[in-house]
Design a protein around this motif. Structure first.
Motif, PDB file in Angstrom:
ATOM      1  N   THR A 292       0.837  -1.204   0.000  1.00  8.34           N
ATOM      2  CA  THR A 292       0.000   0.000   0.000  1.00  8.34           C
ATOM      3  C   THR A 292       0.872   1.254   0.000  1.00  8.34           C
ATOM      4  O   THR A 292       2.047   1.224   0.380  1.00  8.34           O
ATOM      5  N   VAL A 293       0.266   2.332  -0.428  1.00  7.02           N
ATOM      6  CA  VAL A 293       0.879   3.665  -0.342  1.00  7.02           C
ATOM      7  C   VAL A 293       0.187   4.377   0.808  1.00  7.02           C
ATOM      8  O   VAL A 293      -1.034   4.556   0.800  1.00  7.02           O
ATOM      9  N   ASP A 294       0.974   4.740   1.800  1.00  9.90           N
ATOM     10  CA  ASP A 294       0.400   5.370   2.989  1.00  9.90           C
ATOM     11  C   ASP A 294       0.682   6.870   3.071  1.00  9.90           C
ATOM     12  O   ASP A 294      -0.140   7.636   3.569  1.00  9.90           O
ATOM     13  N   GLU A 295       1.865   7.291   2.640  1.00  7.87           N
ATOM     14  CA  GLU A 295       2.235   8.712   2.722  1.00  7.87           C
ATOM     15  C   GLU A 295       1.941   9.403   1.395  1.00  7.87           C
ATOM     16  O   GLU A 295       2.391   8.951   0.340  1.00  7.87           O
ATOM     17  N   VAL A 296       1.211  10.486   1.485  1.00  3.03           N
ATOM     18  CA  VAL A 296       0.780  11.219   0.292  1.00  3.03           C
ATOM     19  C   VAL A 296       1.556  12.526   0.201  1.00  3.03           C
ATOM     20  O   VAL A 296       1.912  13.135   1.221  1.00  3.03           O
ATOM     21  N   ALA A 297       1.815  12.958  -1.027  1.00  6.25           N
ATOM     22  CA  ALA A 297       2.575  14.195  -1.267  1.00  6.25           C
ATOM     23  C   ALA A 297       1.942  15.364  -0.527  1.00  6.25           C
ATOM     24  O   ALA A 297       0.717  15.497  -0.456  1.00  6.25           O
ATOM     25  N   ASP A 298       2.809  16.228   0.033  1.00  7.66           N
ATOM     26  CA  ASP A 298       2.353  17.445   0.702  1.00  7.66           C
ATOM     27  C   ASP A 298       3.354  18.561   0.412  1.00  7.66           C
ATOM     28  O   ASP A 298       4.237  18.411  -0.432  1.00  7.66           O
ATOM     29  N   ALA A 299       3.226  19.663   1.143  1.00  3.60           N
ATOM     30  CA  ALA A 299       4.069  20.837   0.864  1.00  3.60           C
ATOM     31  C   ALA A 299       5.420  20.779   1.576  1.00  3.60           C
ATOM     32  O   ALA A 299       6.215  21.716   1.459  1.00  3.60           O
ATOM     33  N   LYS A 314       7.088  11.523  -1.891  1.00  5.11           N
ATOM     34  CA  LYS A 314       5.785  11.002  -1.465  1.00  5.11           C
ATOM     35  C   LYS A 314       4.890  10.902  -2.685  1.00  5.11           C
ATOM     36  O   LYS A 314       4.931  11.765  -3.567  1.00  5.11           O
ATOM     37  N   LEU A 315       4.068   9.833  -2.757  1.00  8.32           N
ATOM     38  CA  LEU A 315       3.285   9.536  -3.954  1.00  8.32           C
ATOM     39  C   LEU A 315       1.984  10.348  -3.977  1.00  8.32           C
ATOM     40  O   LEU A 315       1.568  10.900  -2.962  1.00  8.32           O
ATOM     41  N   PRO A 316       1.335  10.406  -5.158  1.00  5.13           N
ATOM     42  CA  PRO A 316       0.203  11.336  -5.314  1.00  5.13           C
ATOM     43  C   PRO A 316      -1.083  10.928  -4.605  1.00  5.13           C
ATOM     44  O   PRO A 316      -1.914  11.785  -4.332  1.00  5.13           O
ATOM     45  N   VAL A 317      -1.304   9.603  -4.347  1.00 10.25           N
ATOM     46  CA  VAL A 317      -2.524   9.172  -3.663  1.00 10.25           C
ATOM     47  C   VAL A 317      -2.166   8.046  -2.694  1.00 10.25           C
ATOM     48  O   VAL A 317      -1.126   7.386  -2.834  1.00 10.25           O
ATOM     49  N   ALA A 318      -3.036   7.836  -1.731  1.00 12.34           N
ATOM     50  CA  ALA A 318      -2.880   6.706  -0.813  1.00 12.34           C
ATOM     51  C   ALA A 318      -3.802   5.584  -1.270  1.00 12.34           C
ATOM     52  O   ALA A 318      -4.957   5.814  -1.639  1.00 12.34           O
ATOM     53  N   GLY A 319      -3.300   4.376  -1.277  1.00 15.62           N
ATOM     54  CA  GLY A 319      -4.117   3.244  -1.718  1.00 15.62           C
ATOM     55  C   GLY A 319      -3.286   1.991  -1.890  1.00 15.62           C
ATOM     56  O   GLY A 319      -2.104   1.925  -1.517  1.00 15.62           O
ATOM     57  N   GLU A 320      -3.891   0.995  -2.485  1.00 16.11           N
ATOM     58  CA  GLU A 320      -3.233  -0.296  -2.712  1.00 16.11           C
ATOM     59  C   GLU A 320      -2.518  -0.287  -4.057  1.00 16.11           C
ATOM     60  O   GLU A 320      -3.081   0.173  -5.055  1.00 16.11           O
ATOM     61  N   ILE A 321      -1.271  -0.775  -4.067  1.00 10.16           N
ATOM     62  CA  ILE A 321      -0.518  -0.832  -5.317  1.00 10.16           C
ATOM     63  C   ILE A 321      -1.046  -1.997  -6.142  1.00 10.16           C
ATOM     64  O   ILE A 321      -0.918  -3.168  -5.759  1.00 10.16           O
ATOM     65  N   GLY A 322      -1.648  -1.683  -7.264  1.00  9.61           N
ATOM     66  CA  GLY A 322      -2.215  -2.719  -8.130  1.00  9.61           C
ATOM     67  C   GLY A 322      -1.339  -3.047  -9.315  1.00  9.61           C
ATOM     68  O   GLY A 322      -1.625  -3.999 -10.061  1.00  9.61           O
ATOM     69  N   GLY A 323      -0.317  -2.295  -9.529  1.00  9.57           N
ATOM     70  CA  GLY A 323       0.593  -2.560 -10.642  1.00  9.57           C
ATOM     71  C   GLY A 323       1.935  -1.923 -10.371  1.00  9.57           C
ATOM     72  O   GLY A 323       2.027  -0.722 -10.170  1.00  9.57           O
ATOM     73  N   MET A 421      14.538  12.599 -18.807  1.00 15.37           N
ATOM     74  CA  MET A 421      14.945  12.743 -20.210  1.00 15.37           C
ATOM     75  C   MET A 421      14.098  11.848 -21.105  1.00 15.37           C
ATOM     76  O   MET A 421      14.571  11.226 -22.055  1.00 15.37           O
ATOM     77  N   GLY A 422      12.813  11.729 -20.751  1.00 17.42           N
ATOM     78  CA  GLY A 422      11.854  10.979 -21.550  1.00 17.42           C
ATOM     79  C   GLY A 422      11.804   9.498 -21.228  1.00 17.42           C
ATOM     80  O   GLY A 422      10.889   8.804 -21.687  1.00 17.42           O
ATOM     81  N   ARG A 423      12.732   8.979 -20.448  1.00 11.72           N
ATOM     82  CA  ARG A 423      12.756   7.548 -20.138  1.00 11.72           C
ATOM     83  C   ARG A 423      12.057   7.304 -18.798  1.00 11.72           C
ATOM     84  O   ARG A 423      12.310   8.024 -17.828  1.00 11.72           O
ATOM     85  N   PRO A 424      11.207   6.246 -18.720  1.00 16.75           N
ATOM     86  CA  PRO A 424      10.521   5.947 -17.457  1.00 16.75           C
ATOM     87  C   PRO A 424      11.471   5.424 -16.400  1.00 16.75           C
ATOM     88  O   PRO A 424      12.408   4.692 -16.694  1.00 16.75           O
ATOM     89  N   ILE A 425      11.238   5.835 -15.139  1.00 14.75           N
ATOM     90  CA  ILE A 425      12.019   5.411 -13.980  1.00 14.75           C
ATOM     91  C   ILE A 425      11.054   4.800 -12.968  1.00 14.75           C
ATOM     92  O   ILE A 425       9.894   5.226 -12.874  1.00 14.75           O
ATOM     93  N   ASN A 426      11.514   3.835 -12.208  1.00 18.11           N
ATOM     94  CA  ASN A 426      10.674   3.212 -11.199  1.00 18.11           C
ATOM     95  C   ASN A 426      10.344   4.240 -10.109  1.00 18.11           C
ATOM     96  O   ASN A 426      11.231   4.667  -9.353  1.00 18.11           O
ATOM     97  N   PRO A 427       9.081   4.644  -9.973  1.00 18.21           N
ATOM     98  CA  PRO A 427       8.733   5.659  -8.956  1.00 18.21           C
ATOM     99  C   PRO A 427       9.007   5.171  -7.540  1.00 18.21           C
ATOM    100  O   PRO A 427       9.342   5.964  -6.669  1.00 18.21           O
ATOM    101  N   GLN A 428       8.859   3.820  -7.323  1.00 15.34           N
ATOM    102  CA  GLN A 428       9.027   3.320  -5.962  1.00 15.34           C
ATOM    103  C   GLN A 428      10.484   3.426  -5.499  1.00 15.34           C
ATOM    104  O   GLN A 428      10.748   3.468  -4.304  1.00 15.34           O
ATOM    105  N   SER A 429      11.424   3.468  -6.466  1.00 15.68           N
ATOM    106  CA  SER A 429      12.824   3.624  -6.070  1.00 15.68           C
ATOM    107  C   SER A 429      13.094   5.037  -5.573  1.00 15.68           C
ATOM    108  O   SER A 429      14.116   5.300  -4.964  1.00 15.68           O
ATOM    109  N   TRP A 430      12.184   5.969  -5.878  1.00 13.33           N
ATOM    110  CA  TRP A 430      12.303   7.346  -5.395  1.00 13.33           C
ATOM    111  C   TRP A 430      11.458   7.592  -4.152  1.00 13.33           C
ATOM    112  O   TRP A 430      11.667   8.553  -3.444  1.00 13.33           O
ATOM    113  N   ALA A 431      10.484   6.714  -3.907  1.00 16.20           N
ATOM    114  CA  ALA A 431       9.565   6.954  -2.795  1.00 16.20           C
ATOM    115  C   ALA A 431      10.203   6.607  -1.471  1.00 16.20           C
ATOM    116  O   ALA A 431      11.105   5.757  -1.410  1.00 16.20           O
ATOM    117  N   ARG A 432       9.756   7.207  -0.418  1.00 17.92           N
ATOM    118  CA  ARG A 432      10.305   6.944   0.920  1.00 17.92           C
ATOM    119  C   ARG A 432       9.640   5.751   1.552  1.00 17.92           C
ATOM    120  O   ARG A 432       8.539   5.366   1.180  1.00 17.92           O
TER     121      ARG A 432
END
Length: 432
Positions: A292-299, A314-323, A421-432
Motif C-alpha cells: 500500500t501507499v500510505d504517505e501522500v505528497a504534501d508541501a 511522497k506519492l500522489p494518492v494513498a491506496g493499494e498498489i495494483g501494478g 529525459m523521456g525515459r521511465p524510472i521506477n517511482p518506488q525507487s524514489w519513494a520513501r
C-alpha cells in the motif's frame, strides 16, 4: 478573480472539496483575495496621503486668498483716499482758477478805468492835480494797488502750479494703485482657480477612496467566507482521515485476529494428526502481501530541486498498489510506472513543484496530466475523473491536481509515471 464571490461558486467549491480534498482551489482563491486586499489597502493609503497633501494645498490657497483679499482692501482704501484727495485738490484748483479770474477781472476794470481817465501816468497825476500832497497819495495808492494785484495773481498762479503738480502725483499714484489692484485681482482669480482644482481633486479622491473602501469591505467578506469554507473542508478532511485511520486499524486488527485463528487452527490440526497417527497437514500458503501507499505528497518538500528528492518522494494518492513498475499487465504489456488502486473521487496531489505542460484526454489512459519539474524530470498522472489545473499552471508540492477516476481500460485508480529525459524510472525507487 472577481471582487465578489457568489454563494453558488462557494457551494460548488465546497462540493468539489468534499469529493477531492483538501481545498487547493479555494486556498488559491483565498491567497488571491488576500493579495488584492493588501494591494487595495496600499492604494487607499496612497490616496489618503495624496488627499491630505491636497487638503494642505487648499489650506495654503485659502490663506493666500485671505492675504490677497486684505491687500485688495488696503489698496481700495488707498485708492479711495487718493481719489478723495484728488477731488479736494481739483476743487481747490477750481477755486484758485476762479480767484485768478476774478482778480484778472478787477485788474482789467482798473486798467479800463485808468484808460478812460486818459491813461494818466504818474507824471500826469503829479502835474494835473492842484494839491501835490493829494497827487502823491494817489500815486502811492495806484502803485500799491497794482503791485498787490500782480502779487495776488502770481501767488494764485504759484498755488495753481503746486496744485497741478500734486494732482499729477496723485493721478500717478492712482494709476500705480490701479495696476497693483489689477495684479492682485488676477492673483486672486488664479488662487481661486487653484483652490477649485484642489477641491475637485479632493472630491475625486474622496470618491475613489469610498469606492475602494467598499471594494475592500467586499473582499474582506470574501476572505471570511473563503476562510470559513476552507475550515469546513479541512475539518471534513480531518474527519475522513480519522475515519480512514480507524478503518485501517480495524482491518489490521481483523487480519491479526484471522492470523491468530489460523495459527490456532493449525496447531489444533497438528495435535489431532499426531494423536490419530495421521500425516501432518500441509502448511497453509501465506496470503499474498498487499503493498500500500500510505504517505501522500504534501508541501513539506516544496521548494527543493526535484533531483534532490530521490528516496524522499511522497506519492500522489494513498491506496493499494495494483501494478508495479515493470510488472506484466493483463493484456500483455508492462507497467512503465505504477498503478495505485484508490476510491473514485480521491484527491490527486502533485509530488513536487512544477508547471503543467499537458492537461487533456490521452488515448489509452483517459484524462491525463503531465508536470515538468525542471532538470529533465517529468511526472505523468492519468485516470482523472476531473482535473482542476490547466496548461501553464504553476503548482507546488502537495497541490491538488484533480479527483481520481479510472483508466480507459476500466481499472479504477491512478496511474503514475516518473520520467527522466523521456525515459521511465521506477517511482518506488524514489519513494520513501
Amino acid at each position: 478573480m472577481k471582487a465578489r464571490l457568489t454563494l453558488s461558486l462557494l457551494g460548488a467549491l465546497y462540493g468539489v472539496a468534499q469529493a477531492a480534498p483538501p481545498a487547493a482551489a479555494p486556498q488559491q482563491d483565498l491567497n488571491t483575495v488576500r493579495k488584492e486586499i493588501s494591494s487595495l489597502q496600499q492604494d487607499i493609503a496612497r490616496k489618503e496621503a495624496e488627499r491630505q497633501q491636497t487638503a494642505g494645498e487648499i489650506a495654503k490657497s485659502e490663506q493666500a486668498l485671505q492675504a490677497t483679499h486684505q491687500v485688495l482692501n488696503e489698496l481700495e482704501k488707498k485708492q479711495d483716499a487718493s481719489s478723495s484727495q484728488l477731488d479736494t485738490l481739483q476743487a481747490e484748483m477750481q477755486t484758485i482758477r476762479i480767484k485768478v479770474a476774478e482778480t484778472r477781472q478787477r485788474v482789467s476794470r482798473l486798467l479800463a478805468a485808468e484808460y478812460k481817465r486818459g491813461q494818466q501816468d504818474a507824471m500826469a497825476i503829479m502835474f494835473n492835480t492842484q494839491d501835490p500832497n493829494q497827487s502823491a497819495r494817489d500815486l502811492t495808492y495806484y502803485t500799491h494797488i497794482h503791485r498787490a494785484q500782480q502779487s495776488l495773481i502770481q501767488t494764485l498762479r504759484d498755488q495753481e502750479v503746486q496744485l497741478q503738480a500734486m494732482s499729477e502725483r496723485i493721478e500717478d499714484e492712482l494709476v500705480r494703485l490701479g495696476r497693483l489692484s489689477s495684479a492682485k485681482v488676477q492673483e486672486k482669480r488664479q488662487l481661486q482657480q487653484a483652490r477649485n482644482q484642489h477641491s475637485q481633486q479632493v472630491s475625486q479622491l474622496d470618491s475613489a477612496i469610498r469606492n475602494q473602501q467598499q471594494k475592500l469591505q467586499q473582499l474582506k467578506e470574501d476572505e471570511r467566507e473563503l476562510s470559513a469554507l476552507i475550515a469546513r473542508i479541512n475539518a471534513d478532511i480531518r474527519r475522513r482521515q480519522l475515519a480512514a485511520a480507524a478503518k485501517a486499524a480495524q482491518a489490521k486488527k481483523a487480519r491479526e485476529q484471522a492470523t491468530r485463528l489460523a495459527a490456532e487452527k493449525r496447531r489444533q490440526q497438528v495435535a489431532d494428526a499426531k494423536k490419530q497417527g495421521k500425516p501432518l497437514p500441509a502448511e497453509p500458503k501465506a496470503p499474498a502481501r498487499v503493498e500500500t501507499v500510505d504517505e501522500v505528497a504534501d508541501a513539506s518538500l516544496s521548494g527543493n530541486a526535484f533531483r534532490s528528492l530521490q528516496g524522499r518522494l511522497k506519492l500522489p494518492v494513498a491506496g493499494e498498489i495494483g501494478g508495479r513498475f515493470g510488472a506484466r499487465r493483463g493484456e500483455g504489456t508492462s507497467w512503465k510506472g505504477m498503478f495505485i488502486k484508490v476510491a473514485p473521487g480521491s484527491p490527486v496531489r502533485v509530488v513536487a513543484d512544477g508547471t503543467v505542460v499537458y492537461a487533456d484526454w490521452l488515448r489509452g489512459f483517459g484524462n491525463a496530466m503531465i508536470i515538468d519539474h525542471g532538470g529533465n524530470y517529468m511526472t505523468v498522472y492519468t485516470g482523472f475523473a476531473t482535473m482542476v489545473r490547466g496548461n501553464g499552471a504553476t503548482v507546488r508540492g502537495g497541490d491538488v491536481l484533480g479527483a481520481s477516476g479510472s483508466l480507459e481500460s476500466g481499472e479504477t485508480g491512478l496511474y503514475f509515471e516518473l520520467r527522466y529525459m523521456g525515459r521511465p524510472i521506477n517511482p518506488q525507487s524514489w519513494a520513501r
